[in-house]
Motif scaffolding. Structure first.
Motif, PDB file in Angstrom:
ATOM      1  N   LEU A 128       0.841  -1.188   0.000  1.00  0.00           N
ATOM      2  CA  LEU A 128       0.000   0.000   0.000  1.00  0.00           C
ATOM      3  C   LEU A 128       0.883   1.248   0.000  1.00  0.00           C
ATOM      4  CD1 LEU A 128      -2.423  -1.067   2.895  1.00  0.00           C
ATOM      5  CD2 LEU A 128      -2.607  -1.636   0.455  1.00  0.00           C
ATOM      6  N   GLU A 129       0.603   2.158  -0.900  1.00  0.00           N
ATOM      7  CA  GLU A 129       1.285   3.452  -0.872  1.00  0.00           C
ATOM      8  C   GLU A 129       0.404   4.418  -0.072  1.00  0.00           C
ATOM      9  OE1 GLU A 129       2.601   5.072  -4.582  1.00  0.00           O
ATOM     10  OE2 GLU A 129       3.177   3.111  -5.409  1.00  0.00           O
ATOM     11  N   CYS A 130       1.002   5.082   0.903  1.00  0.00           N
ATOM     12  CA  CYS A 130       0.221   5.877   1.851  1.00  0.00           C
ATOM     13  C   CYS A 130       0.786   7.283   2.022  1.00  0.00           C
ATOM     14  CB  CYS A 130       0.207   5.197   3.220  1.00  0.00           C
ATOM     15  SG  CYS A 130      -0.314   3.471   3.184  1.00  0.00           S
ATOM     16  N   LYS A 131      -0.126   8.239   2.211  1.00  0.00           N
ATOM     17  CA  LYS A 131       0.235   9.613   2.555  1.00  0.00           C
ATOM     18  C   LYS A 131      -0.401   9.944   3.903  1.00  0.00           C
ATOM     19  CE  LYS A 131       0.947  11.312  -2.130  1.00  0.00           C
ATOM     20  NZ  LYS A 131       0.746  12.441  -3.073  1.00  0.00           N
ATOM     21  N   VAL A 132       0.366  10.580   4.754  1.00  0.00           N
ATOM     22  CA  VAL A 132      -0.044  10.833   6.138  1.00  0.00           C
ATOM     23  C   VAL A 132      -1.212  11.809   6.204  1.00  0.00           C
ATOM     24  CG1 VAL A 132       0.676  11.849   8.332  1.00  0.00           C
ATOM     25  CG2 VAL A 132       2.218  10.313   7.099  1.00  0.00           C
ATOM     26  N   THR A 133      -2.205  11.453   7.017  1.00  0.00           N
ATOM     27  CA  THR A 133      -3.290  12.385   7.326  1.00  0.00           C
ATOM     28  C   THR A 133      -3.157  12.928   8.746  1.00  0.00           C
ATOM     29  OG1 THR A 133      -4.761  10.600   8.078  1.00  0.00           O
ATOM     30  CG2 THR A 133      -4.873  11.211   5.747  1.00  0.00           C
ATOM     31  N   GLU A 134      -2.627  12.079   9.659  1.00  0.00           N
ATOM     32  CA  GLU A 134      -2.445  12.509  11.053  1.00  0.00           C
ATOM     33  C   GLU A 134      -1.268  11.773  11.681  1.00  0.00           C
ATOM     34  OE1 GLU A 134      -6.086  12.847  13.610  1.00  0.00           O
ATOM     35  OE2 GLU A 134      -7.021  11.786  11.925  1.00  0.00           O
ATOM     36  N   MET A 135      -0.579  12.462  12.576  1.00  0.00           N
ATOM     37  CA  MET A 135       0.431  11.843  13.438  1.00  0.00           C
ATOM     38  C   MET A 135       0.264  12.451  14.828  1.00  0.00           C
ATOM     39  SD  MET A 135       3.909  11.796  11.087  1.00  0.00           S
ATOM     40  CE  MET A 135       4.800  10.709  12.218  1.00  0.00           C
ATOM     41  N   PHE A 136       0.209  11.604  15.852  1.00  0.00           N
ATOM     42  CA  PHE A 136       0.028  12.134  17.201  1.00  0.00           C
ATOM     43  C   PHE A 136       0.419  11.085  18.238  1.00  0.00           C
ATOM     44  CE2 PHE A 136      -3.919  10.264  15.744  1.00  0.00           C
ATOM     45  CZ  PHE A 136      -4.357   9.500  16.807  1.00  0.00           C
ATOM     46  N   GLN A 137       0.559  11.537  19.462  1.00  0.00           N
ATOM     47  CA  GLN A 137       0.788  10.645  20.600  1.00  0.00           C
ATOM     48  C   GLN A 137      -0.539  10.475  21.338  1.00  0.00           C
ATOM     49  OE1 GLN A 137       4.575  13.030  21.738  1.00  0.00           O
ATOM     50  NE2 GLN A 137       4.698  11.130  22.918  1.00  0.00           N
ATOM     51  N   PRO A 138      -1.056   9.253  21.439  1.00  0.00           N
ATOM     52  CA  PRO A 138      -2.312   9.035  22.160  1.00  0.00           C
ATOM     53  C   PRO A 138      -2.164   9.400  23.639  1.00  0.00           C
ATOM     54  CG  PRO A 138      -1.712   7.120  20.835  1.00  0.00           C
ATOM     55  CD  PRO A 138      -0.524   8.023  20.861  1.00  0.00           C
ATOM     56  N   LYS A 139      -3.287   9.757  24.248  1.00  0.00           N
ATOM     57  CA  LYS A 139      -3.296  10.159  25.652  1.00  0.00           C
ATOM     58  C   LYS A 139      -3.902   9.079  26.534  1.00  0.00           C
ATOM     59  CE  LYS A 139      -3.816  15.108  24.673  1.00  0.00           C
ATOM     60  NZ  LYS A 139      -4.718  16.279  24.826  1.00  0.00           N
ATOM     61  N   ALA A 140      -3.447   9.040  27.776  1.00  0.00           N
ATOM     62  CA  ALA A 140      -4.041   8.183  28.798  1.00  0.00           C
ATOM     63  C   ALA A 140      -5.258   8.892  29.393  1.00  0.00           C
ATOM     64  CB  ALA A 140      -3.017   7.878  29.886  1.00  0.00           C
ATOM     65  N   LEU A 141      -5.976   8.212  30.288  1.00  0.00           N
ATOM     66  CA  LEU A 141      -7.162   8.802  30.914  1.00  0.00           C
ATOM     67  C   LEU A 141      -6.852  10.098  31.652  1.00  0.00           C
ATOM     68  CD1 LEU A 141      -8.930   5.615  32.333  1.00  0.00           C
ATOM     69  CD2 LEU A 141      -9.808   7.142  30.553  1.00  0.00           C
ATOM     70  N   ASP A 142      -5.652  10.179  32.230  1.00  0.00           N
ATOM     71  CA  ASP A 142      -5.289  11.384  32.986  1.00  0.00           C
ATOM     72  C   ASP A 142      -4.727  12.488  32.102  1.00  0.00           C
ATOM     73  OD1 ASP A 142      -2.772  10.469  32.350  1.00  0.00           O
ATOM     74  OD2 ASP A 142      -2.140  10.080  34.417  1.00  0.00           O
ATOM     75  N   THR A 144      -2.019  12.380  30.203  1.00  0.00           N
ATOM     76  CA  THR A 144      -0.593  12.293  29.890  1.00  0.00           C
ATOM     77  C   THR A 144      -0.395  11.602  28.546  1.00  0.00           C
ATOM     78  OG1 THR A 144      -0.370  10.188  31.074  1.00  0.00           O
ATOM     79  CG2 THR A 144       0.068  12.201  32.320  1.00  0.00           C
ATOM     80  N   LEU A 145       0.627  12.039  27.832  1.00  0.00           N
ATOM     81  CA  LEU A 145       0.923  11.450  26.537  1.00  0.00           C
ATOM     82  C   LEU A 145       1.596  10.103  26.703  1.00  0.00           C
ATOM     83  CD1 LEU A 145       2.325  14.543  24.577  1.00  0.00           C
ATOM     84  CD2 LEU A 145       0.032  13.567  24.441  1.00  0.00           C
ATOM     85  N   SER A 146       1.179   9.134  25.902  1.00  0.00           N
ATOM     86  CA  SER A 146       1.867   7.848  25.912  1.00  0.00           C
ATOM     87  C   SER A 146       3.197   8.007  25.192  1.00  0.00           C
ATOM     88  CB  SER A 146       1.023   6.777  25.203  1.00  0.00           C
ATOM     89  OG  SER A 146       1.114   6.928  23.804  1.00  0.00           O
ATOM     90  N   ASN A 147       4.044   6.995  25.295  1.00  0.00           N
ATOM     91  CA  ASN A 147       5.319   7.012  24.592  1.00  0.00           C
ATOM     92  C   ASN A 147       5.166   6.430  23.186  1.00  0.00           C
ATOM     93  OD1 ASN A 147       8.145   7.547  24.467  1.00  0.00           O
ATOM     94  ND2 ASN A 147       8.545   5.356  24.739  1.00  0.00           N
ATOM     95  N   ASN A 148       3.925   6.285  22.744  1.00  0.00           N
ATOM     96  CA  ASN A 148       3.672   5.746  21.415  1.00  0.00           C
ATOM     97  C   ASN A 148       3.354   6.863  20.432  1.00  0.00           C
ATOM     98  OD1 ASN A 148       3.332   3.347  23.183  1.00  0.00           O
ATOM     99  ND2 ASN A 148       2.847   2.368  21.243  1.00  0.00           N
ATOM    100  N   PHE A 149       3.757   6.657  19.197  1.00  0.00           N
ATOM    101  CA  PHE A 149       3.497   7.616  18.124  1.00  0.00           C
ATOM    102  C   PHE A 149       2.602   6.938  17.097  1.00  0.00           C
ATOM    103  CE2 PHE A 149       7.264   8.996  20.213  1.00  0.00           C
ATOM    104  CZ  PHE A 149       7.236  10.381  20.184  1.00  0.00           C
ATOM    105  N   MET A 150       1.392   7.455  16.937  1.00  0.00           N
ATOM    106  CA  MET A 150       0.440   6.867  16.005  1.00  0.00           C
ATOM    107  C   MET A 150       0.487   7.611  14.676  1.00  0.00           C
ATOM    108  SD  MET A 150      -3.664   6.175  16.407  1.00  0.00           S
ATOM    109  CE  MET A 150      -3.410   4.884  17.618  1.00  0.00           C
TER     110      MET A 150
END
Length: 200
Positions: A128-142, A144-150
């Motif tokens: 699949l050839e893909c172009k980015v629509t969004e990049m972000f770090q998901p948040k926890a309930l409180d 705080t940013l997770s250490n993951n990059f989506m």
């Protein structure tokens, strides 16, 4: 058994979370840095999230080379992992120095996409050839940013090898997709069956 994930006191030898959420397709992500360097890496947090428009996502634990490259170029490929490419995929999971091509390490052929300037695996049954629509770090309930990059990308083009098509379909029995389970476990879908939705 029951346990709350805040303390994660499950008492097992390994955290069962990723084993329960399985099997997961493997996002074998191809990218090119602004300096022209190639990268290929597998991600077990990967899936399609929409078919209109066609969107896929992967999530990286930490800011790895794939994320850095995609931040620079806003483009990537997602390559199909079949059973015959399982060892090559595993080789590309090794931590390599930035700028070192995992295509080369695994003996794979990089091909530049037609609509994106990112490499895909020539040996893969599909890409699949893909172009980015969004990049972000998901948040926890409180909050705080997770250490993951989506990374979410829109699929703008699809490559399929001719020998992967039978009777007008992508032949799952032939391509034998590999899935990621928990721990060091993988699976492959050798047995394929159909089920039709019930009609009212």
């Amino acid at each position: 058994m029951f346990y709350e994930t805040g303390e994660n006191a499950h008492g097992l030898s390994h955290d069962p979370f990723k084993a329960i959420v399985s099997p997961r397709p493997i996002g074998w992500i191809g990218s090119r840095g602004a300096d022209g360097s190639l990268n290929l890496a597998p991600y077990s947090f990967f899936n399609a999230i929409s078919d209109s428009p066609k969107l896929v996502m992967f999530s990286s634990s930490g800011r790895k080379d794939s994320v850095s490259n995609i931040e620079e170029t806003r483009e990537f490929t997602a390559n199909f992992v079949s059973y015959d490419l399982r060892e090559a995929m595993n080789i590309t999971s090794a931590p390599a120095p930035r700028g070192k091509s995992e295509f080369e390490l695994a003996g794979l052929t990089p091909v530049t996409g037609r609509l994106v300037n990112a490499p895909f695996v020539a040996e893969a049954y599909a890409a699949l050839e893909c172009k980015v629509t969004e990049m972000f770090q998901p948040k926890a309930l409180d909050g705080t940013l997770s250490n993951n990059f989506m990374v979410i990308g829109q699929v703008v083009a699809i490559h399929i090898r001719e020998d992967a098509i039978r009777d007008g379909r992508f032949d799952m029995a032939k391509v034998r997709p590999v899935g990621r389970m928990g721990y060091m476990d993988y699976c492959e879908s050798g047995d394929v069956f159909e089920m039709f939705r019930p009609k009212r």
